[in-house]
Design a protein around this motif. Structure first.
Motif, PDB file in Angstrom:
ATOM      1  N   UNK A 117       0.838  -1.213   0.000  1.00 31.60           N
ATOM      2  CA  UNK A 117       0.000   0.000   0.000  1.00 31.60           C
ATOM      3  C   UNK A 117       0.869   1.258   0.000  1.00 31.60           C
ATOM      4  N   UNK A 118       2.181   1.076   0.271  1.00 26.04           N
ATOM      5  CA  UNK A 118       3.085   2.234   0.316  1.00 26.04           C
ATOM      6  C   UNK A 118       3.904   2.350  -0.967  1.00 26.04           C
ATOM      7  N   UNK A 119       4.352   1.177  -1.493  1.00 24.09           N
ATOM      8  CA  UNK A 119       5.237   1.146  -2.672  1.00 24.09           C
ATOM      9  C   UNK A 119       4.765   0.021  -3.581  1.00 24.09           C
ATOM     10  N   UNK A 120       5.156   0.049  -4.861  1.00 22.95           N
ATOM     11  CA  UNK A 120       4.879  -1.119  -5.703  1.00 22.95           C
ATOM     12  C   UNK A 120       5.680  -2.327  -5.195  1.00 22.95           C
ATOM     13  N   UNK A 121       4.984  -3.383  -4.832  1.00 21.22           N
ATOM     14  CA  UNK A 121       5.636  -4.593  -4.314  1.00 21.22           C
ATOM     15  C   UNK A 121       5.279  -5.762  -5.218  1.00 21.22           C
ATOM     16  N   UNK A 122       6.283  -6.488  -5.663  1.00 22.30           N
ATOM     17  CA  UNK A 122       6.013  -7.716  -6.416  1.00 22.30           C
ATOM     18  C   UNK A 122       6.477  -8.892  -5.558  1.00 22.30           C
ATOM     19  N   UNK A 123       5.574  -9.834  -5.300  1.00 25.27           N
ATOM     20  CA  UNK A 123       5.915 -10.993  -4.468  1.00 25.27           C
ATOM     21  C   UNK A 123       6.063 -12.224  -5.355  1.00 25.27           C
ATOM     22  N   UNK A 124       7.262 -12.797  -5.353  1.00 21.38           N
ATOM     23  CA  UNK A 124       7.508 -14.012  -6.136  1.00 21.38           C
ATOM     24  C   UNK A 124       7.042 -15.225  -5.325  1.00 21.38           C
ATOM     25  N   UNK A 125       6.402 -16.155  -5.990  1.00 22.81           N
ATOM     26  CA  UNK A 125       5.948 -17.370  -5.299  1.00 22.81           C
ATOM     27  C   UNK A 125       7.098 -18.362  -5.214  1.00 22.81           C
ATOM     28  N   UNK A 126       7.694 -18.412  -4.041  1.00 21.94           N
ATOM     29  CA  UNK A 126       8.825 -19.320  -3.834  1.00 21.94           C
ATOM     30  C   UNK A 126       8.276 -20.717  -3.538  1.00 21.94           C
ATOM     31  N   UNK A 127       8.746 -21.760  -4.254  1.00 21.04           N
ATOM     32  CA  UNK A 127       8.287 -23.112  -3.908  1.00 21.04           C
ATOM     33  C   UNK A 127       8.617 -23.430  -2.451  1.00 21.04           C
ATOM     34  N   UNK A 128       7.763 -24.187  -1.779  1.00 22.46           N
ATOM     35  CA  UNK A 128       8.028 -24.517  -0.371  1.00 22.46           C
ATOM     36  C   UNK A 128       9.032 -25.642  -0.227  1.00 22.46           C
ATOM     37  N   UNK A 129       9.231 -26.360  -1.325  1.00 26.45           N
ATOM     38  CA  UNK A 129      10.201 -27.444  -1.290  1.00 26.45           C
ATOM     39  C   UNK A 129      10.943 -27.467  -2.612  1.00 26.45           C
ATOM     40  N   UNK A 130      12.281 -27.538  -2.524  1.00 28.04           N
ATOM     41  CA  UNK A 130      13.017 -27.563  -3.790  1.00 28.04           C
ATOM     42  C   UNK A 130      12.885 -28.921  -4.459  1.00 28.04           C
ATOM     43  N   UNK A 131      12.432 -29.948  -3.676  1.00 28.78           N
ATOM     44  CA  UNK A 131      12.300 -31.302  -4.239  1.00 28.78           C
ATOM     45  C   UNK A 131      10.942 -31.529  -4.895  1.00 28.78           C
ATOM     46  N   UNK A 132      10.009 -30.606  -4.727  1.00 26.39           N
ATOM     47  CA  UNK A 132       8.664 -30.876  -5.237  1.00 26.39           C
ATOM     48  C   UNK A 132       8.666 -30.924  -6.772  1.00 26.39           C
ATOM     49  N   UNK A 133       7.708 -31.703  -7.305  1.00 21.88           N
ATOM     50  CA  UNK A 133       7.629 -31.836  -8.758  1.00 21.88           C
ATOM     51  C   UNK A 133       7.494 -30.459  -9.372  1.00 21.88           C
ATOM     52  N   UNK A 134       8.246 -30.192 -10.401  1.00 17.05           N
ATOM     53  CA  UNK A 134       8.175 -28.957 -11.165  1.00 17.05           C
ATOM     54  C   UNK A 134       8.609 -27.708 -10.393  1.00 17.05           C
ATOM     55  N   UNK A 135       9.245 -27.878  -9.218  1.00 22.59           N
ATOM     56  CA  UNK A 135       9.658 -26.696  -8.441  1.00 22.59           C
ATOM     57  C   UNK A 135      10.553 -25.782  -9.279  1.00 22.59           C
ATOM     58  N   UNK A 136      11.523 -26.369  -9.959  1.00 23.80           N
ATOM     59  CA  UNK A 136      12.459 -25.532 -10.712  1.00 23.80           C
ATOM     60  C   UNK A 136      11.761 -24.857 -11.901  1.00 23.80           C
ATOM     61  N   UNK A 137      10.813 -25.578 -12.519  1.00 24.46           N
ATOM     62  CA  UNK A 137      10.064 -24.957 -13.628  1.00 24.46           C
ATOM     63  C   UNK A 137       9.248 -23.767 -13.116  1.00 24.46           C
ATOM     64  N   UNK A 138       8.561 -23.997 -12.000  1.00 20.96           N
ATOM     65  CA  UNK A 138       7.711 -22.935 -11.443  1.00 20.96           C
ATOM     66  C   UNK A 138       8.554 -21.730 -11.039  1.00 20.96           C
ATOM     67  N   UNK A 139       9.702 -21.996 -10.432  1.00 21.21           N
ATOM     68  CA  UNK A 139      10.555 -20.892  -9.953  1.00 21.21           C
ATOM     69  C   UNK A 139      11.174 -20.136 -11.134  1.00 21.21           C
ATOM     70  N   UNK A 140      11.495 -20.865 -12.203  1.00 18.73           N
ATOM     71  CA  UNK A 140      12.018 -20.183 -13.404  1.00 18.73           C
ATOM     72  C   UNK A 140      10.959 -19.224 -13.943  1.00 18.73           C
ATOM     73  N   UNK A 141       9.713 -19.670 -13.970  1.00 19.97           N
ATOM     74  CA  UNK A 141       8.627 -18.792 -14.441  1.00 19.97           C
ATOM     75  C   UNK A 141       8.468 -17.584 -13.520  1.00 19.97           C
ATOM     76  N   UNK A 142       8.669 -17.800 -12.207  1.00 11.69           N
ATOM     77  CA  UNK A 142       8.571 -16.687 -11.256  1.00 11.69           C
ATOM     78  C   UNK A 142       9.679 -15.650 -11.492  1.00 11.69           C
ATOM     79  N   UNK A 143      10.874 -16.144 -11.846  1.00 12.01           N
ATOM     80  CA  UNK A 143      11.973 -15.207 -12.136  1.00 12.01           C
ATOM     81  C   UNK A 143      11.612 -14.378 -13.373  1.00 12.01           C
ATOM     82  N   UNK A 144      11.033 -15.042 -14.373  1.00 13.41           N
ATOM     83  CA  UNK A 144      10.638 -14.309 -15.596  1.00 13.41           C
ATOM     84  C   UNK A 144       9.528 -13.294 -15.281  1.00 13.41           C
ATOM     85  N   UNK A 145       8.600 -13.710 -14.422  1.00 14.55           N
ATOM     86  CA  UNK A 145       7.484 -12.824 -14.081  1.00 14.55           C
ATOM     87  C   UNK A 145       8.000 -11.591 -13.316  1.00 14.55           C
ATOM     88  N   UNK A 146       8.987 -11.828 -12.455  1.00 18.44           N
ATOM     89  CA  UNK A 146       9.579 -10.703 -11.699  1.00 18.44           C
ATOM     90  C   UNK A 146      10.316  -9.766 -12.654  1.00 18.44           C
TER      91      UNK A 146
END
Ligand code: BJ8
Length: 381
Positions: A117-146
């Protein structure tokens, strides 16, 4: 036309100087992006032509104001970070054009909603487990989205070339910082851990300094060249747990004054996080995502690799005892502390002490007594 905070005149000289330095950088057209966590892929900020600045609160300042809005029981790091933001006391937050954040612990991610509410904030969705299926794919997409968020916010284009340059620069900076930390591998360490970590952590704030890497490399050489006559019988301590910037004087400085050497941190202030490099020859977004997902923080589940890190560091830095710092309200590190204790005491047969604390000075006397007793325990072990 930029303006300074309304209460600028009430700030002390050092704070006014920080504000003015940043004011001038902004006047020259520099953009600032605030960050709060080691998971933030700072390379995309550099590639967007902006400067990443760590904004975590490190003192009691702002906590009282934050407690009018946030629960008192929440971790002091979150309260101090938010309090500094709402009271305009932090030049880095005040001049930030936006904030890049992540879903780490619950308190932080909910605080970001209010900060938004004070500044533009972008929150990346960090996977809760690096071992979870597709964690690296999801996180790569989050980096692109950021990256897209930064492009839109700053009206710039993040090209593959800029991203590559940023990766190369940050790898060089990280290597320089790891080399600096590794000075303390020398036994006895030629430099106080408090002094060494002050230099390493201040790198975050020398963002307008083009010679930063060369200066760190020179400091490393200077530290290595020092000789010390008082270190032979001082026990060597590894500090683990929550980020310790807000309790450095109360715990780390005092520990060294009482007769031990702080040689290493298994925390976000230490070689554990800095040692991971980014593959400079792979797809940049994927390579960035892979590097950051290697970080072993208690917000991940499971987080077994953190304990492998601790065991490696204990050996490499020839440690005599481990102190774990748990900030009040930090559930993830508090729960993991049970495992740390078992590993250090039972597997490594080494003294371990857990300190639960916050950013206030009220428990300073009690902590000092416990530090003294711990040093005696390490000497006797
Ligand atoms: S990578 S340690 S900087 S999340 S704020 S988890 S102390 S309750 S800071 Fe952290 Fe990133 Fe992990 Fe490092 Fe606990 Fe407080 Fe949450 Fe905290």
């Amino acid at each position: 036309m930029l303006s300074l905070p309304k209460n600028f005149e009430t700030f002390n000289e050092a704070r006014q100087k920080s504000f003015m330095a940043l004011y001038q950088a902004k006047e020259r057209g520099k953009k600032i992006i605030g960050t709060f966590c080691s998971y933030t892929p700072v390379e995309i900020i550099h590639a967007a032509g902006a400067i990443p600045v760590g904004l975590c609160g490190k003192s009691e300042q702002g906590i009282a104001e934050a407690e009018a809005i946030l629960p008192k029981t929440i971790c002091p790091l979150i309260k101090a970070s938010y309090g500094m933001a709402i009271t305009d006391q932090c030049p880095y937050f005040y001049f930030s054009d936006g904030i890049l954040a992540e879903t780490t612990c619950d308190g932080k991610k909910k605080m970001y909603e209010l900060m938004g509410k004070i500044k533009p904030v972008h929150v990346m969705n960090l996977p809760q487990s690096k071992d979870q299926a597709l964690a690296i794919d999801a996180w790569t997409e989050e980096v692109k989205r950021a990256a897209k968020f930064l492009e839109d916010l700053l009206h710039v284009s993040i090209t593959p070339e800029k991203l590559h340059d940023a990766i190369v620069y940050r790898n060089r900076l990280r290597r320089a910082i790891v080399d600096l930390y590794e000075v303390a591998k020398i036994k006895p360490s030629p430099v106080s851990g408090y002094e060494l970590s002050t230099v390493a952590e201040s790198a975050d704030f020398h963002f307008t300094d083009d010679d930063l890497i060369a200066k760190i490399e020179k400091t490393t050489r200077d530290f290595k060249a020092r000789t010390r006559n008082d270190g032979a019988n001082r026990p060597r301590v590894l500090i683990t747990g929550c980020p310790n910037a807000g309790v450095r004087d109360k715990i780390i400085k005092r520990l060294e004054e009482l007769g031990a050497d702080y040689v290493c941190a298994d925390t976000c202030s230490g070689p554990r996080v800095q040692k991971f490099m980014i593959d400079e020859n792979a797809d940049p977004y994927r390579a960035i995502a892979e590097r950051y997902l290697k970080i072993n923080c208690s917000v991940m589940t499971p987080n077994e690799a953190r304990f492998d890190d601790i065991k490696d560091l204990v050996k490499e830095y020839q440690v005599d005892g481990v102190i774990e710092i748990v900030l009040h309200g930090c559930h993830t590190f508090a729960v993991e502390a049970y495992t740390t204790m078992n590993i250090i005491q039972n597997e490594l047969s080494m003294p371990y002490m857990r300190l639960d604390t916050d950013f206030s000075q009220s428990d300073g006397g009690q902590i000092e007594t416990r530090l003294g007793a711990f040093i005696e325990m390490m000497i006797a072990a």
